[in-house]
Scaffold this active site. Sequence first.
Site, PDB file in Angstrom:
ATOM      1  N   CYS A  58      -8.454  77.614 138.693  1.00 22.47           N
ATOM      2  CA  CYS A  58      -9.410  77.774 137.554  1.00 22.47           C
ATOM      3  C   CYS A  58      -8.624  78.102 136.349  1.00 22.47           C
ATOM      4  O   CYS A  58      -7.512  78.402 136.353  1.00 22.47           O
ATOM      5  CB  CYS A  58     -10.604  78.977 137.995  1.00 22.47           C
ATOM      6  SG  CYS A  58     -11.403  78.601 139.431  1.00 22.47           S
ATOM      7  N   GLY A  64     -10.355  73.050 135.827  1.00 25.28           N
ATOM      8  CA  GLY A  64     -11.477  72.873 136.519  1.00 25.28           C
ATOM      9  C   GLY A  64     -12.649  72.509 135.509  1.00 25.28           C
ATOM     10  O   GLY A  64     -12.807  72.658 134.342  1.00 25.28           O
ATOM     11  N   ASP A 110       3.932  58.888 142.083  1.00 32.75           N
ATOM     12  CA  ASP A 110       2.856  59.835 141.740  1.00 32.75           C
ATOM     13  C   ASP A 110       3.463  61.279 141.926  1.00 32.75           C
ATOM     14  O   ASP A 110       4.516  61.599 142.541  1.00 32.75           O
ATOM     15  CB  ASP A 110       1.684  59.640 142.812  1.00 32.75           C
ATOM     16  CG  ASP A 110       0.330  60.057 142.356  1.00 32.75           C
ATOM     17  OD1 ASP A 110       0.479  60.569 141.334  1.00 32.75           O
ATOM     18  OD2 ASP A 110      -0.504  59.833 143.126  1.00 32.75           O
ATOM     19  N   TYR A 139       1.654  69.491 139.897  1.00 34.59           N
ATOM     20  CA  TYR A 139       0.410  69.046 139.319  1.00 34.59           C
ATOM     21  C   TYR A 139      -0.417  69.601 138.562  1.00 34.59           C
ATOM     22  O   TYR A 139      -0.871  69.028 137.499  1.00 34.59           O
ATOM     23  CB  TYR A 139      -0.328  68.408 140.785  1.00 34.59           C
ATOM     24  CG  TYR A 139      -1.607  68.011 140.551  1.00 34.59           C
ATOM     25  CD1 TYR A 139      -1.848  66.561 140.334  1.00 34.59           C
ATOM     26  CD2 TYR A 139      -2.835  68.819 140.690  1.00 34.59           C
ATOM     27  CE1 TYR A 139      -3.277  66.116 140.197  1.00 34.59           C
ATOM     28  CE2 TYR A 139      -4.057  68.190 140.277  1.00 34.59           C
ATOM     29  CZ  TYR A 139      -4.336  66.801 140.026  1.00 34.59           C
ATOM     30  OH  TYR A 139      -5.444  66.279 139.772  1.00 34.59           O
ATOM     31  N   ASN A 179      -8.949  83.526 138.613  1.00 36.74           N
ATOM     32  CA  ASN A 179      -8.402  82.225 139.037  1.00 36.74           C
ATOM     33  C   ASN A 179      -7.767  82.767 140.496  1.00 36.74           C
ATOM     34  O   ASN A 179      -6.694  83.636 140.556  1.00 36.74           O
ATOM     35  CB  ASN A 179      -7.250  81.643 138.029  1.00 36.74           C
ATOM     36  CG  ASN A 179      -6.525  80.607 138.593  1.00 36.74           C
ATOM     37  OD1 ASN A 179      -7.044  80.057 139.639  1.00 36.74           O
ATOM     38  ND2 ASN A 179      -5.158  80.266 138.209  1.00 36.74           N
ATOM     39  N   GLY A 180      -8.041  82.023 141.448  1.00 33.30           N
ATOM     40  CA  GLY A 180      -7.168  82.322 142.648  1.00 33.30           C
ATOM     41  C   GLY A 180      -8.067  82.482 144.085  1.00 33.30           C
ATOM     42  O   GLY A 180      -9.115  81.940 144.085  1.00 33.30           O
TER      43      GLY A 180
END
Length: 501
Positions: free
Chosen positions: A2, A28, A365, A257, A101-102
């Site tokens: 997030c 998010g 990728d 990513y 976040n987590g």
Amino acid sequence: MCGIVGIVGKSNVNQALYDGLTVLQHRGQDAAGIVTSHDGRLFLRKDNGLVRDVFHQRHMQRLVGHMGIGHVRYPTAGSSSSAEAQPFYVNSPYGITLAHNGNLTNVEQLAKEIYESDLRHVNTNSDSEVLLNVFAHELAQRGKLQPTEEDIFAAVSEVHQRCIGGYAVVAMITGYGIVGFRDPNGIRPIVFGQRHTDEGVEYMIASESVSLDVLGFTLIRDLAPGEAVYITEDGKLSTRQCASNPHLSPCIFEHVYLARPDSIMDGVSVYKARLRMGEKLAEKILRERPDHDIDVVIPIPDTSRTSALELANHLGVKFREGFVKNRYIGRTFIMPGQAARKKSVRQKLNAIDLEFRGKNVMLVDDSIVRGTTCKQIIQMAREAGAKNVYFCSAAPAVRYPNVYGIDMPSVHELIAHNRSTEQVAELIGADWLVYQDLSDLIEAVGGGKIKIEHFDCAVFDGQYITGDVDECYLNRIEQARNDGTKVKSQAASAIIDLYND
């Protein structure tokens, strides 16, 4: 994963919070929320959707106040109910709001303690609400009418004692200030910075440094593992190490990513880390096939572009943009449900035939998770006329679920789980598949000017650094994360949201 922001300013911070969340939208796309504080009152707006869809002019006009926090959510347990949009709020003590976040790995034990010992009620399935109640309880235990800096840091210390997992947090204490803190292993990222205005110094806390950059804040530094920062409403900043045995082990998948390439995390440039990933991949290709017949390197936009460019440079072959991306389609990795992901790939990417026709193509990728997306992309390359389609992953094989805040799918949906590289290549339809070696990835991310000795690499090696993740825990999250369970959960959430509307 997030995105979180918190700002203590000298004028209304609603627009700055909105802009900061927009920059973090990649973290998010499920829900967004902002809460501000003015004259001891809170003003909250949150709902499902993108930042631009959740906040309209009428909402922004109501979000008054010189300090506030915000959140963009991507669900870590498959739920998309607007009831779990953040920030969360508890009225006692003082009135506290929190964005997180987590993921907490001992959330079930904590929820039981909160009910039986702390005598608090949790209204959702979100571990963020559990974390908020733990923090609020520990602050209430100080028994002060007005909390001091010492009280707040002591409460954070108790949170670290009770909570296990990966977490980066911003919390606002109504009428007093904003606190940010990071788990003792530093798994999830969080930074803070400042900017000077005519009225004085303003401070900002965020998940990524790019959010500070865009708003004109100067990065001070990352919060250290276990550290907390407290900024009072009148702009006094203080920090404190609140964990007894902190150890930096950041999530390496942030660099692969999750993060934007223009962010700096724990002193490491995400962009430069991805360049080094490309170098390492080229070295591996030259070791395995020194006489390779690759004609062109084509990235799968957008995250892999940096690694693919450096890969092509080191191989001495052409780099070409072979796919055109529809910018209005979300990130397929974080889409709930396999059906939505499959449908979105063709909508998201379209191949430029002349870059493929008659060529041996190396597609690059950032990673391969379920394998569904890359399988369709390889098929698109063949339909565009490629002679041979090779596939390169800037990350090692993802074989294990993440438990610290990334909603990796059920382990049985991970294409590389219990499969060899050759088996994965056959399943996705590649003529040749190259994975990054884990040692090379660690060197690429941690081998720059800033040396990081240890990372959370659990999705690649199955080593969970908090030490509390066993087979029983993994079986529980397996049930929560498989796509069938998510579909049922989303259907139930939709009914609840319809009823609430």
